[in-house]
Scaffold this motif. Structure first.
Motif, mmCIF file in Angstrom:
data_model
loop_
_atom_site.group_PDB
_atom_site.id
_atom_site.type_symbol
_atom_site.label_atom_id
_atom_site.label_comp_id
_atom_site.label_asym_id
_atom_site.label_seq_id
_atom_site.Cartn_x
_atom_site.Cartn_y
_atom_site.Cartn_z
ATOM 1 N N LEU A 16 0.828 -1.200 0.000
ATOM 2 C CA LEU A 16 0.000 0.000 0.000
ATOM 3 C C LEU A 16 0.868 1.258 0.000
ATOM 4 O O LEU A 16 0.623 2.194 -0.771
ATOM 5 C CB LEU A 16 -0.936 0.004 1.213
ATOM 6 N N ALA A 17 1.887 1.282 0.835
ATOM 7 C CA ALA A 17 2.786 2.438 0.885
ATOM 8 C C ALA A 17 3.513 2.608 -0.452
ATOM 9 O O ALA A 17 3.659 3.720 -0.951
ATOM 10 C CB ALA A 17 3.789 2.285 2.022
ATOM 11 N N GLY A 18 3.940 1.498 -1.048
ATOM 12 C CA GLY A 18 4.615 1.561 -2.346
ATOM 13 C C GLY A 18 3.699 2.071 -3.436
ATOM 14 O O GLY A 18 4.103 2.883 -4.288
ATOM 15 N N LEU A 19 2.461 1.626 -3.419
ATOM 16 C CA LEU A 19 1.479 2.085 -4.399
ATOM 17 C C LEU A 19 1.256 3.592 -4.287
ATOM 18 O O LEU A 19 1.171 4.296 -5.303
ATOM 19 C CB LEU A 19 0.158 1.337 -4.191
ATOM 20 N N ALA A 20 1.196 4.087 -3.088
ATOM 21 C CA ALA A 20 0.944 5.518 -2.870
ATOM 22 C C ALA A 20 2.105 6.384 -3.354
ATOM 23 O O ALA A 20 1.925 7.564 -3.636
ATOM 24 C CB ALA A 20 0.672 5.783 -1.395
ATOM 25 N N ASP A 56 2.630 -1.019 14.729
ATOM 26 C CA ASP A 56 3.726 -0.109 14.371
ATOM 27 C C ASP A 56 3.803 0.121 12.862
ATOM 28 O O ASP A 56 4.025 1.244 12.408
ATOM 29 C CB ASP A 56 5.067 -0.647 14.882
ATOM 30 N N GLU A 57 3.610 -0.938 12.085
ATOM 31 C CA GLU A 57 3.666 -0.803 10.626
ATOM 32 C C GLU A 57 2.479 0.012 10.118
ATOM 33 O O GLU A 57 2.630 0.844 9.216
ATOM 34 C CB GLU A 57 3.702 -2.177 9.949
ATOM 35 N N ALA A 58 1.307 -0.183 10.690
ATOM 36 C CA ALA A 58 0.138 0.611 10.307
ATOM 37 C C ALA A 58 0.394 2.089 10.601
ATOM 38 O O ALA A 58 0.099 2.957 9.769
ATOM 39 C CB ALA A 58 -1.105 0.131 11.050
ATOM 40 N N SER A 59 0.964 2.388 11.750
ATOM 41 C CA SER A 59 1.283 3.770 12.107
ATOM 42 C C SER A 59 2.310 4.363 11.140
ATOM 43 O O SER A 59 2.164 5.492 10.682
ATOM 44 C CB SER A 59 1.803 3.820 13.541
ATOM 45 N N ARG A 60 3.335 3.586 10.814
ATOM 46 C CA ARG A 60 4.367 4.056 9.890
ATOM 47 C C ARG A 60 3.779 4.330 8.510
ATOM 48 O O ARG A 60 4.033 5.375 7.903
ATOM 49 C CB ARG A 60 5.495 3.022 9.778
ATOM 50 N N LEU A 65 1.696 7.989 4.318
ATOM 51 C CA LEU A 65 0.598 8.390 3.435
ATOM 52 C C LEU A 65 0.157 9.827 3.703
ATOM 53 O O LEU A 65 -0.186 10.563 2.776
ATOM 54 C CB LEU A 65 -0.595 7.435 3.589
ATOM 55 N N ALA A 66 0.159 10.230 4.959
ATOM 56 C CA ALA A 66 -0.240 11.595 5.310
ATOM 57 C C ALA A 66 0.692 12.621 4.680
ATOM 58 O O ALA A 66 0.264 13.719 4.328
ATOM 59 C CB ALA A 66 -0.259 11.770 6.829
ATOM 60 N N LEU A 68 2.299 12.227 1.794
ATOM 61 C CA LEU A 68 2.369 12.103 0.335
ATOM 62 C C LEU A 68 1.255 12.900 -0.332
ATOM 63 O O LEU A 68 0.106 12.876 0.116
ATOM 64 C CB LEU A 68 2.238 10.630 -0.083
ATOM 65 N N ALA A 69 1.596 13.562 -1.435
ATOM 66 C CA ALA A 69 0.601 14.336 -2.187
ATOM 67 C C ALA A 69 -0.485 13.426 -2.767
ATOM 68 O O ALA A 69 -1.623 13.859 -2.957
ATOM 69 C CB ALA A 69 1.282 15.129 -3.294
ATOM 70 N N SER A 70 -0.164 12.166 -3.031
ATOM 71 C CA SER A 70 -1.129 11.249 -3.635
ATOM 72 C C SER A 70 -2.261 10.867 -2.690
ATOM 73 O O SER A 70 -3.328 10.461 -3.119
ATOM 74 C CB SER A 70 -0.420 9.983 -4.127
ATOM 75 N N VAL A 71 -2.034 10.986 -1.398
ATOM 76 C CA VAL A 71 -3.057 10.650 -0.409
ATOM 77 C C VAL A 71 -3.317 11.877 0.466
ATOM 78 O O VAL A 71 -4.391 12.437 0.451
ATOM 79 C CB VAL A 71 -2.635 9.441 0.455
ATOM 80 N N GLY A 72 -2.351 12.280 1.264
ATOM 81 C CA GLY A 72 -2.441 13.498 2.047
ATOM 82 C C GLY A 72 -2.945 13.328 3.467
ATOM 83 O O GLY A 72 -3.605 12.340 3.807
ATOM 84 N N CYS A 73 -2.622 14.309 4.264
ATOM 85 C CA CYS A 73 -2.974 14.310 5.677
ATOM 86 C C CYS A 73 -4.488 14.359 5.883
ATOM 87 O O CYS A 73 -5.013 13.702 6.776
ATOM 88 C CB CYS A 73 -2.296 15.501 6.362
ATOM 89 N N LEU A 74 -5.196 15.113 5.057
ATOM 90 C CA LEU A 74 -6.648 15.228 5.213
ATOM 91 C C LEU A 74 -7.321 13.864 5.110
ATOM 92 O O LEU A 74 -8.170 13.521 5.933
ATOM 93 C CB LEU A 74 -7.231 16.186 4.167
ATOM 94 N N ALA A 75 -6.934 13.065 4.112
ATOM 95 C CA ALA A 75 -7.540 11.741 3.941
ATOM 96 C C ALA A 75 -7.241 10.838 5.135
ATOM 97 O O ALA A 75 -8.125 10.125 5.628
ATOM 98 C CB ALA A 75 -7.042 11.095 2.649
#
Length: 186
Positions: A16-20, A56-60, A65-66, A68-75
């Motif tokens: 998921l992180a790689g995709l983002a 821990d991995e979910a938090s990381r 993702l927060a 990254l421009a592709s997802v962002g903190c708002l999402a």
């Protein structure tokens, strides 16, 4: 077996992180907010996982993702502050812990989804929790937001607290931080 489930979960979070991080042909980030919407809810739920490696991995991943421009903190913030139907103090505590870390890295703005109004459901669930650590962390999050935004939203917090003792603790904490005093409240 549990080991296989753990490995699958950790691998999925990494994918998921790689995709983002993917980009288009011009090197611009892809806008993946809509595509990742269902996955974000699942990753946020993993913040309360009993396995510390998953948590821990979910938090990381959510932190990444927060930023990254592709997802962002708002999402990410939108999902963190949206409570599930089944609420336990562990779910609330995990979301408050993540929110506190996110507030330390990101600017507290409406554009980032980091406002008292958006966080109010999780904050109130924390303040009304039977778990002392959850209540304490909720008060810290409120104080941090009040320091940034001033007394706006103070009344909604106080009205939403079920316990008079907790109401007094919140009033004292906010008055100590200057937010309630600035608003002319006790």
């Amino acid at each position: 077996r549990g080991d296989k489930s753990l490995a699958v979960c950790l691998s999925a979070l990494k994918v998921l992180a790689g995709l983002a991080r993917r980009q288009d042909e011009q090197g611009r980030p892809l806008d993946l907010r809509a595509a990742l919407e269902p996955a974000l809810a699942l990753v946020v739920a993993k913040l309360a996982d009993v396995n510390s490696r998953v948590k821990d991995e979910a938090s990381r991943v959510l932190s990444e993702l927060a930023g990254l421009a592709s997802v962002g903190c708002l999402a990410v913030a939108t999902h963190v502050f949206r409570l599930p139907k089944q609420i336990t103090w562990k779910v609330v505590l995990s979301r408050l812990e993540f929110a506190q870390g996110l507030m330390g890295r990101m600017e507290l703005t409406a554009a980032n989804g980091l406002t008292l109004e958006t966080a109010l459901p999780v904050i109130l669930a924390g303040l009304n929790s039977t778990n002392a650590d959850t209540r304490t962390l909720a008060m810290e999050v409120v104080a941090r937001m009040q320091a940034s935004f001033g007394p706006r939203g103070y009344d909604a917090i106080i009205k939403g607290i079920e316990s008079e003792a907790t109401r007094k603790l919140v009033r004292d904490k906010l008055a100590g931080g200057g937010a309630a005093a600035a608003a002319g409240r006790p």
